[in-house]
Design a protein around this motif. Structure first.
Motif, PDB file in Angstrom:
ATOM      1  N   GLU A 192      73.507  84.862  23.957  1.00 40.71           N
ATOM      2  CA  GLU A 192      73.374  85.462  24.986  1.00 40.71           C
ATOM      3  C   GLU A 192      73.149  87.041  24.988  1.00 40.71           C
ATOM      4  OE1 GLU A 192      77.830  85.515  24.851  1.00 40.71           O
ATOM      5  OE2 GLU A 192      76.094  84.202  24.051  1.00 40.71           O
ATOM      6  N   GLU A 193      74.119  87.787  24.220  1.00 43.49           N
ATOM      7  CA  GLU A 193      73.696  89.085  24.369  1.00 43.49           C
ATOM      8  C   GLU A 193      72.384  89.682  23.571  1.00 43.49           C
ATOM      9  OE1 GLU A 193      76.893  91.001  22.290  1.00 43.49           O
ATOM     10  OE2 GLU A 193      78.595  90.145  23.295  1.00 43.49           O
ATOM     11  N   LYS A 194      71.878  88.777  22.764  1.00 39.99           N
ATOM     12  CA  LYS A 194      70.567  89.105  22.118  1.00 39.99           C
ATOM     13  C   LYS A 194      69.585  88.849  23.309  1.00 39.99           C
ATOM     14  CE  LYS A 194      71.932  88.252  17.473  1.00 39.99           C
ATOM     15  NZ  LYS A 194      71.296  87.404  16.076  1.00 39.99           N
ATOM     16  N   VAL A 195      69.796  87.911  24.119  1.00 42.90           N
ATOM     17  CA  VAL A 195      68.694  87.470  25.071  1.00 42.90           C
ATOM     18  C   VAL A 195      68.582  88.634  26.065  1.00 42.90           C
ATOM     19  CG1 VAL A 195      68.217  85.881  26.952  1.00 42.90           C
ATOM     20  CG2 VAL A 195      68.875  85.142  24.756  1.00 42.90           C
ATOM     21  N   LEU A 196      69.623  89.026  26.360  1.00 41.53           N
ATOM     22  CA  LEU A 196      69.678  90.360  27.400  1.00 41.53           C
ATOM     23  C   LEU A 196      69.388  91.574  26.694  1.00 41.53           C
ATOM     24  CD1 LEU A 196      73.009  89.312  29.272  1.00 41.53           C
ATOM     25  CD2 LEU A 196      70.994  88.759  29.815  1.00 41.53           C
ATOM     26  N   ALA A 417      64.575  87.065  16.004  1.00 43.72           N
ATOM     27  CA  ALA A 417      66.013  87.212  16.385  1.00 43.72           C
ATOM     28  C   ALA A 417      66.552  86.392  17.197  1.00 43.72           C
ATOM     29  CB  ALA A 417      66.138  88.562  16.683  1.00 43.72           C
ATOM     30  N   LEU A 418      65.613  85.725  18.154  1.00 42.33           N
ATOM     31  CA  LEU A 418      66.289  85.091  19.146  1.00 42.33           C
ATOM     32  C   LEU A 418      65.923  83.525  18.791  1.00 42.33           C
ATOM     33  CD1 LEU A 418      65.002  86.544  22.334  1.00 42.33           C
ATOM     34  CD2 LEU A 418      67.275  86.712  21.091  1.00 42.33           C
ATOM     35  N   HIS A 419      65.429  83.275  17.571  1.00 38.64           N
ATOM     36  CA  HIS A 419      65.227  81.712  16.998  1.00 38.64           C
ATOM     37  C   HIS A 419      66.479  80.932  16.992  1.00 38.64           C
ATOM     38  CE1 HIS A 419      63.328  78.643  14.908  1.00 38.64           C
ATOM     39  NE2 HIS A 419      64.275  78.648  13.783  1.00 38.64           N
ATOM     40  N   ALA A 420      66.691  79.658  17.289  1.00 46.60           N
ATOM     41  CA  ALA A 420      67.716  78.820  17.388  1.00 46.60           C
ATOM     42  C   ALA A 420      67.927  78.351  15.818  1.00 46.60           C
ATOM     43  CB  ALA A 420      67.672  77.758  18.387  1.00 46.60           C
ATOM     44  N   ALA A 421      69.120  78.328  15.589  1.00 48.55           N
ATOM     45  CA  ALA A 421      69.378  77.881  14.247  1.00 48.55           C
ATOM     46  C   ALA A 421      69.913  76.180  14.350  1.00 48.55           C
ATOM     47  CB  ALA A 421      70.780  78.529  13.544  1.00 48.55           C
ATOM     48  N   VAL A 422      69.996  75.798  15.365  1.00 48.68           N
ATOM     49  CA  VAL A 422      70.273  74.276  15.447  1.00 48.68           C
ATOM     50  C   VAL A 422      69.281  73.716  16.523  1.00 48.68           C
ATOM     51  CG1 VAL A 422      72.877  74.516  15.352  1.00 48.68           C
ATOM     52  CG2 VAL A 422      71.755  74.648  17.462  1.00 48.68           C
ATOM     53  N   LYS A 423      68.982  72.329  16.576  1.00 52.14           N
ATOM     54  CA  LYS A 423      68.151  71.770  17.340  1.00 52.14           C
ATOM     55  C   LYS A 423      68.386  72.096  18.713  1.00 52.14           C
ATOM     56  CE  LYS A 423      65.980  67.207  18.105  1.00 52.14           C
ATOM     57  NZ  LYS A 423      65.960  65.784  17.778  1.00 52.14           N
ATOM     58  N   GLN A 424      67.232  72.317  19.471  1.00 47.08           N
ATOM     59  CA  GLN A 424      67.136  72.555  20.970  1.00 47.08           C
ATOM     60  C   GLN A 424      67.170  71.357  21.635  1.00 47.08           C
ATOM     61  OE1 GLN A 424      64.530  75.999  22.761  1.00 47.08           O
ATOM     62  NE2 GLN A 424      63.757  74.188  23.558  1.00 47.08           N
ATOM     63  N   HIS A 425      67.916  71.138  22.641  1.00 49.81           N
ATOM     64  CA  HIS A 425      68.049  69.965  23.402  1.00 49.81           C
ATOM     65  C   HIS A 425      67.230  70.160  24.697  1.00 49.81           C
ATOM     66  CE1 HIS A 425      69.992  67.178  26.416  1.00 49.81           C
ATOM     67  NE2 HIS A 425      69.941  66.549  25.368  1.00 49.81           N
ATOM     68  N   SER A 426      67.396  71.265  25.481  1.00 51.04           N
ATOM     69  CA  SER A 426      66.665  71.517  26.550  1.00 51.04           C
ATOM     70  C   SER A 426      66.454  73.086  26.622  1.00 51.04           C
ATOM     71  CB  SER A 426      67.509  70.991  27.823  1.00 51.04           C
ATOM     72  OG  SER A 426      68.763  71.443  27.837  1.00 51.04           O
ATOM     73  N   PHE A 427      65.705  73.539  27.740  1.00 52.87           N
ATOM     74  CA  PHE A 427      65.216  75.004  27.973  1.00 52.87           C
ATOM     75  C   PHE A 427      65.168  75.227  29.332  1.00 52.87           C
ATOM     76  CE2 PHE A 427      60.966  73.113  27.356  1.00 52.87           C
ATOM     77  CZ  PHE A 427      60.348  73.858  28.509  1.00 52.87           C
ATOM     78  N   ILE A 428      65.453  76.409  29.686  1.00 50.66           N
ATOM     79  CA  ILE A 428      64.831  76.664  31.191  1.00 50.66           C
ATOM     80  C   ILE A 428      63.867  77.900  31.017  1.00 50.66           C
ATOM     81  CG2 ILE A 428      65.654  78.028  33.117  1.00 50.66           C
ATOM     82  CD1 ILE A 428      68.436  76.558  32.750  1.00 50.66           C
TER      83      ILE A 428
END
Length: 1524
Positions: A192-196, A417-428
């Protein structure tokens, strides 16, 4: 008819105005059908005649009732039209300082141009978990709704749109901050810090200052925030759209280039930037064109630090950062390259040299290709110089291309840098995209922006229309097709075949294509054929398109060049050959990379639960992608964006710019209306108004309009009651519809009902006023009449008095004379009588007193005589007793002295006798000598012998004296020896006694050893028995195995029978004529299956039993080995040490087992059972007595083990059942009691003041447990904090509903009309929390704590914390809910608080400080109730109060009348309050910290319970604990 009835005298309407767009006016007389003119009076008092349109005869829009003005939701307005929307937004923005307003599903956000304290973490916590309609409008409410719907249904999107400067980027940033705060990160990487952190980077390279906005986003972006199955942020992905590349090389007046260039120039003095050769921004051509290099209030050097920190956080190394800055500096230097002549074949040396050095390319090559161009024909290739203008254009195109590729590269690394290491379940998804734009000169960029807004508006219209239809179908309301603006024709004009984009791409392919020829094609294709396409009258190089928001005129100049976006390949080839490794990375595989305007994601393709097409090109076209035009790429990316949005649930945020001058809280009606029309808010209103915009539940309608019903109309069925009333009130049945749970009204009907209700209430008020005024006048009349009668009485008396005054005086004088003599006679007679009586009384009294005195003196004399004789007798008796005692003492003393003298004489006698014995021979010699002397006297020479004898006798006494001295010294030595002998004898007797005790101990130890040996023998016999059982089990296992093998053989036999059956089929048919053989065979198979299943079950049970026995054998083996090791160790020790070690080991083992069982049992006690049936704190007393026993044994290890096990056990239980209030309360009480016991019996004087002597005997003697007391105190603090969290979780859902929403005093609060986002009804339904629910819960908490024996002071602290939570949560919600700030709600809150105070009084907790924690809430409620109009009213707020200044002003801003008879708070009054509160120094924070926990203390509370009286009930099963 209803509408015409509303146009009556004193009603308010809206009329158009060129300056204010709409003005309010009052009707001076009723409107009648057929009237052509309305008589109006404006607000400033001017009268006006308003002419109606003779054709349409359309009446002006009606104004909403005053109680509806300032509503949170525009759809709550009864009259839904443009002036009502504009006025509601203005009132909220200017008067109440509220920037957010709902419009159905849309959140309208007005840019305040001022920092507001409404985005802190406390506000986020307040909105978290709340329904969207339960709180005031906010971007956090939209984010929370998206987050909740994502968890329940599907992927979500938040679409933020608006003009430049309207606050889109800030709104999107706050939405992402909300997700980051609420959801947290799924890993330790702080995603979340990286997203911001991506925001500062993207703002620096994609935002710039424009005339409308200091931080305008010059690109569109769609950020997908990914979540895992637990809905925590795991990553993000960003797509960008249509970067404004032209800003890199050109800026209009008062505008700037992208922020990053000015940040670089401001940081040029840094050591690491020396090699970039940067300087002031006014030195570079690309940064000085706008003439405004500095933004007020912005420090570019500081922003550069933030940008670099964000890059570091996102994993962009320092070397890559310096590479980025090197490329950006190169772009600045490239802009300073100038060309010498008209036919440019040379350029300035220094800037180009710096550019080539920074880029790592050859100067000659770059200089050559900046001034020349390669032309290729079918047979040859030509290199020709280009003109100065073309060279400048080529330079600018190269700069734009480098910047665009760098922009894409940075976006790509941010996505990595924001790439998810685990499988994404949902998104906004958060879409921050440009709003509809129209300027004096509109070019290709505005065309693409408005095209994108047409697509988004179409999607928005369809979504709103779909929601309306779903609502009607859900409520089973018959609906007709609603006519709404469909902008598909405009979209077709732009993107369809032979549309504007299609013709533009076609013209770009032409060798001699130009903007003029393209314009002519547009005229020929669409002019007079498409109603949305027009040609300007005075221009042949422009065209007009009628967009959904407005007409826009586009200038054709530059369309082809911007659509082609061409860069000379030779220049790119030179850059690709650079030695600077980052630069070729920007251009590698360029033919496979989309244009920077493409929407293709730079990173991964998001995984979604809905089928969303990935934003990437189709296979086979990758090699040609670079040849596609900008318009074609933008159209493709827009289609992909729409597919993504259609696969999600959208949420809309429309940002409005209130003025063009960036003045805080200044509202320009003209600009606001333009944007409302452009962003689709008015279209939403129009769609809602076309159907049934006002919706009430049956209960809400009944509660609001109960005053319009008669008693006979009220039925048990609320739905039927509402139907009957509505049929009487509104004759036209088309104006309303009855749904399953709601009543639907057309526009204006609620206002009509409100008017009827107001008239009814007004009539009732007039009747009440009439009655009260009549009663007051009657009371006044009676008081005046009574006063008049009194006055008349006194006047008439005075008149009569004056008439007979003289006669009265004579009679009065005569009467006085008579009275004088009569009174004198009476008084004299009375005096004489009293004097005689007094003299007689005095004589009698004096004689009586003298006689008494004589008798007293006689008695005293006789008493003295008696005392004299008694005292003499007592003195003589005392003297005789003393004399006898003295004689007795003398006798005793003399006897003692005589005894001593006798003893001395006896000693002397003994000594003389010894002397005689010693010298008996000497006497004989003396006798012999005497005899000889006598003989010799007679004989001759006798005289000499006599002289010898005389000398001898003379020396004899001296010799005897020396002999006596020797004897005395020997006697003293003998006495000393006797004393020594006595002491030695005593020592020996003590040693003998100790030896006897040791012998007894040895005998007992020997007996114990024998018992242990017997126990070991028993264990050995048990081991032999177990081994025998093992052998028997193994034999049984072999037997089972044998049976199993036989069963297997049976199955093999069955197979053989089957094979034989196949060979003897003919015989079978012969034998099985009657079917008996088949039946027997089937029975045999079933029996075989049954046997097999039984065998399997027996085998499993046997294996389980065998496994358990093996475990027992293993444990016995381990125990045996341990005993053998202990025995071997003991055999190596001496006999006494062996016995002691064995005993110590056994005692330690048994004690540890018992203590462990005690601790475990105490920790597993059921709290309620213990609290109800046993003494409070029993586990604490048991644990302390165990500690005391270990202290008695002086076993340090045992004490530490017990205390450590106790602490760990309590932590384990609380970790397991930490959400159960009873469990946490139980162990908090017992932990405190255990701590108090350790203090009370510690032996310290400060804790022993209240102990009994018996309790002091129980004090610990060997160990100081102060360290463990501190550990237990820390544990108690942790348990207390856990208890607070548990009760907070229990109370939290009840507080808002019980303290604010529930109508405790029925009939006081009126339900106002609400919008699409319904709030929680104040009518208590089943399952709704009320104030009684809160009080019942408080009673439950209090009774549980009392049952557990919690200290009274600690209970007070818990109650104080509970009341603080109730007050803080209630006040926070009050400050965030405009619908709750009314006079009636203030009365409800005061009543609820009084009920809580009554509860405190009932529980005798008024001195706990709990009431003081409710003071801010009480003062807020009082503020809602007091008069708020004049300066005298403002003085109420001057004294210091617990409410902060911001809270007082917020409540005043939010105050909303529920009925028409309440008055709004004037803005001038609020300003007066702000001035009065200006000098107060309090916290600027708006909300109270509901998570705050007061510091807890544990005052020492000694127990009066005697430890020896504690009995452990047998029902607890603690038989292993015995009293010692």
């Amino acid at each position: 008819e209803c509408v015409i009835e509303m146009f009556t005298q004193s009603d308010l309407v809206w009329i158009p105005d060129p300056e204010e767009v709409w003005k309010s006016a009052e009707l001076l007389k009723d409107y009648k059908p057929g009237d052509k003119v309305l008589q109006l009076r404006l607000e400033e008092g001017k009268d006006l005649e308003y002419s109606l349109d003779p054709k349409t005869k359309e009446l002006p829009p009606l104004r909403n009732p005053d109680i509806l003005v300032g509503e949170n939701d525009l759809t709550a307005l009864s009259y839904l039209h443009e002036p009502a929307v504009l006025h509601n937004l203005k009132v909220r923005f200017i008067d109440s300082k509220l920037i957010y307003t709902y419009c159905g599903i849309v959140l309208v956000a007005i840019n305040p141009y001022e920092q507001l304290p409404i985005y802190g973490e406390d506000i986020i916590n307040a909105y978290s978990g709340q329904n969207m309609g339960d709180m005031d409008p906010h971007i956090f409410a939209v984010a929370e709704e998206a987050y909740k719907q994502m968890a329940r249904f599907r992927n979500q999107s938040i679409i933020v749109s608006g003009e430049s400067g309207a606050g889109k980027t800030v709104s999107a940033k706050y939405a992402m901050r909300y997700f980051a705060t609420v959801s947290g990160s799924a890993s330790e990487a702080n995603v979340e810090e990286k997203v911001l952190a991506s925001n500062p980077i993207m703002e620096s390279i994609g935002n710039a200052k424009t005339t409308r906005n200091d931080n305008s986003s010059r690109f569109g972006k769609y950020i997908e925030i990914g979540f895992d199955k637990r809905y925590r942020i795991i990553g993000a992905n960003m797509r960008t759209y249509l970067l404004e590349k032209s800003r890199v090389v050109f800026q209009a007046e008062e505008e700037r280039n992208y922020h990053i260039f000015y940040q670089l120039c401001a940081s040029a003095a840094l050591p690491e930037f020396k090699t970039l050769r940067l300087g002031n921004a006014n030195y570079f051509h690309y940064t000085k064109q706008g003439g405004s290099p500095v933004i007020d209030g912005v420090d570019d050097a500081k922003e550069m630090v933030n940008t670099r920190q964000a890059c570091t956080l996102l994993g962009i190394s320092d070397s890559y950062q310096m590479g980025i800055f090197r490329i950006l500096a190169g772009i600045l230097h490239l802009g300073n390259v100038e060309f010498a002549s008209r036919d440019s074949d040379s350029c300035t040396h220094e800037p180009l040299t710096i550019f080539c050095d920074l880029m790592g390319v050859e100067y000659e090559e770059m200089a050559h290709w900046l001034c020349h161009r390669k032309l290729a024909t079918a047979t040859e290739t030509y290199i020709k110089p280009i003109s100065k203008l073309h060279a400048i254009n080529a330079r600018d195109a190269l700069a734009k291309h480098i910047y665009a590729n760098l922009f894409n590269w940075i976006v790509d690394h941010v996505n990595k840098a924001l790439h998810a290491a685990v499988k994404q379940h949902s998104f906004i998804g958060v879409l921050d995209i440009y709003g509809f734009e129209t300027f004096e000169i509109n070019s290709f960029e505005q065309f693409c922006i408005n095209y994108a807004n047409e697509k988004l508006q179409q999607q928005f219209n369809m979504h709103v229309f779909k929601l309306e239809q779903e609502e009607y179908m859900k409520e089973q309301i018959p609906w007709t097709l609603i006519d709404f603006y469909d902008n598909q024709p405009c979209i077709n004009l732009i993107e369809a075949k032979m549309g504007v984009l299609d013709l533009l791409d076609e013209e770009c392919k032409m060798p001699k294509g130009s903007d003029d020829s393209w314009a002519q094609k547009l005229y020929n294709t669409h002019l007079n054929k498409c109603a949305l396409f027009e040609k300007p009258r005075m221009s042949n190089k422009a065209f007009i398109i009628k967009h959904f928001a407005d007409k826009v005129e586009y200038q054709c100049e530059g369309f082809l060049e911007k659509n082609k976006d061409t860069v000379y390949e030779e220049q790119i080839r030179v850059l690709k050959s650079s030695k600077f490794k980052l630069l070729p990375e920007l251009f590698q595989d360029e033919e496979k990379v989309l244009s920077p305007t493409s929407a293709a994601p730079s990173g991964r393709v998001p995984l979604t639960r809905m089928p969303v097409k990935p934003a990437k090109a189709r296979p086979g076209q990758a090699s040609k992608e670079h040849k596609k035009t900008v318009g074609h790429q933008f159209r493709n990316s827009l289609h992909l964006l729409m597919e993504t949005l259609n696969a999600t649930t959208p949420h809309y945020v429309r940002c409005i710019k209130p003025n063009d001058f960036k003045f805080p809280f200044t509202f320009d009606e003209k600009r606001a209306v333009q944007q409302l029309r452009a962003c689709g808010v008015l279209e939403t209103i129009r769609i809602s108004a076309a159907g049934f915009p006002s919706r009430w539940t049956y209960q809400e309608f009944f509660s609001r309009y109960r005053v319009l019903m008669k008693q006979r109309d009220v039925l048990g069925d609320r739905k039927q009651t509402c139907k009957n009333v509505l049929e009487k009130l509104i004759q036209d049945k088309d104006k309303y519809q009855f749904g399953k749970t709601k009543i639907f009204f057309r526009a204006g009907q609620v206002a009509y009902l409100e008017k009827i209700r107001a008239d009814k209430l007004r009539a009732a008020c007039i009747r009440i006023q009439k009655t009260i005024r009549g009663w007051l006048m009657r009371k006044k009349y009676m008081r005046m009449r009574k006063a008049a009668i009194t006055i008349q009485r006194h006047v008439r008396g005075y008149q009569a008095y004056v008439m007979i005054y003289a006669k009265f005086l004579r009679r009065t004088r005569a009467a006085i004379t008579i009275q004088k003599f009569q009174r004198m006679y009476v008084v004299r007679k009375r005096y004489r009588c009293m004097r005689d009586a007094t003299i007689a009384l005095q004589a009698l009294l004096r004689g009586y007193m003298v006689r008494n005195k004589y008798q007293m003196m006689l008695r005293e004399h006789k008493s003295v005589v008696i005392q004299k004789h008694v005292r003499g007798w007592l003195a003589r008796r005392r003297y005789g007793r003393t004399l006898r005692a003295i004689v007795y003492l003398q006798c005793c003393y003399r006897r003692m002295m005589a005894k001593r003298e006798l003893k001395k004489l006896k000693i002397e006698a003994r000594s003389v006798e010894r002397y005689k014995k010693l010298h008996i021979g000497l006497e004989n010699k003396i006798m012999q000598l005497q005899r000889k002397i006598d003989e010799q006297v007679k004989a001759p020479g006798l005289l000499e012998n006599v002289s010898v004898v005389v000398s001898f006798l003379t020396a004899l006494p001296a010799w005897r004296f020396t002999q006596n001295k020797e004897y005395k010294s020997l006697l003293e030595k003998m006495t000393a020896l006797e004393v020594t002998y006595t002491t030695e004898t005593e020592k020996l007797r003590g040693d003998v006694e100790r030896l006897r005790l040791s012998e007894e101990e040895a005998r007992s130890a020997t007996s114990r050893v024998l018992s242990l040996q017997e126990e070991i023998a028993k264990l050995r016999t048990e081991l032999h028995h177990t081994q025998a059982e093992k052998k028997s089990i193994e034999e049984r296992a072999d037997k089972y195995k044998h049976e199993t093998e036989q069963a297997c053989m049976g199955s093999q036999m069955h197979e053989r029978i089957c094979s034989a059956h196949s060979g003897l089929a003919q015989d079978y048919h012969m034998l099985n004529e009657d079917g008996e053989l088949w039946l027997a065979y089937e029975g045999l198979k079933q029996a075989n299956r049954l046997l097999e299943s039984q065998l399997q079950s027996q085998r499993k049970s046997h294996e389980n039993e065998l496994e358990s026995l093996r475990g027992e054998i293993q444990s016995l083996k381990e125990e045996n080995n341990r005993q053998q090791q202990l025995l071997a160790q003991n055999l190596q020790l001496p006999p006494e040490a062996r016995i002691e070690a064995s005993l110590q080991h056994e005692i330690t083992r048994l004690t540890n087992e018992n203590l462990t069982m005690c601790v475990c049992f105490s920790q597993e006690l059921k709290p309620r059972g213990v609290a109800v049936n046993l003494i409070p704190g029993l586990p604490a007393y048991i644990l302390f007595m165990c500690v005391r026993h270990a202290d008695y044994l002086n076993d340090d290890q045992k004490v530490r083990s017990l205390l450590t096990s106790t602490i760990n056990g309590i932590k384990k239980v609380l970790k397991k059942r930490g959400d159960d209030f009873e469990t946490v309360s139980f162990w908090l009480s017992n932990t405190c009691r255990f701590l108090h016991c350790l203090k009370q019996y510690s032996g310290e004087e400060g804790f022993m003041k209240h102990n009994t002597p018996r309790q002091n005997e129980h004090c610990l003697t060997n160990f100081d447990l102060a360290e463990y007391r501190q550990v237990l105190s820390d544990l108690a603090i942790q348990i207390y904090q856990q208890l607070v969290r548990v009760l907070e979780n229990i109370l939290q859902p009840m507080i808002v509903s019980g303290m604010l929403e529930h109508e405790t005093i029925q009939g006081v609060s009126g339900v106002k009309p609400t919008g699409l986002r319904k709030r929680t009804s104040s009518i208590a339904d089943e399952g709704t929390y009320t104030l009684d629910s809160i009080i019942r819960q408080l009673n439950s908490f209090h009774s549980v704590m009392c049952q557990h024996g919690m200290d009274p002071e600690l209970i007070k602290q818990v109650v104080k914390q509970m009341f603080y939570i109730i007050g803080a949560v209630t006040l926070n919600n009050l400050l965030l809910r405009k619908d709750m700030c009314s006079w009636s709600k203030g009365m409800q809150i005061r009543y609820n608080v009084s009920q809580l105070e009554e509860w405190l009084r009932d529980k005798n907790l008024m001195n706990s400080g709990a009431k003081e924690t409710l003071e801010p809430l009480i003062q807020a409620a009082q503020l809602l109730q007091v008069k708020k109009k004049t300066d005298e009213d403002a003085e109420y707020h001057e004294p210091e109060s617990d409410c902060s200044s911001s809270q007082i002003v917020k409540v005043l801003n939010l105050y909303t009348p529920v009925n028409e008879f309440e008055e709004r708070v004037l803005v001038s009054f609020i300003r007066t309050i702000q001035v009065r509160l200006r000098d107060r120094k309090d916290s600027p924070q708006l909300l109270m910290d509901a998570k705050h926990i007061f510091p807890v203390t544990f005052p020492f509370n000694p127990s009066s319970l005697a430890l020896e009286t504690i009995q452990i009930p047998a029902s607890l099963g603690l038989g292993f604990i015995s009293r010692v």
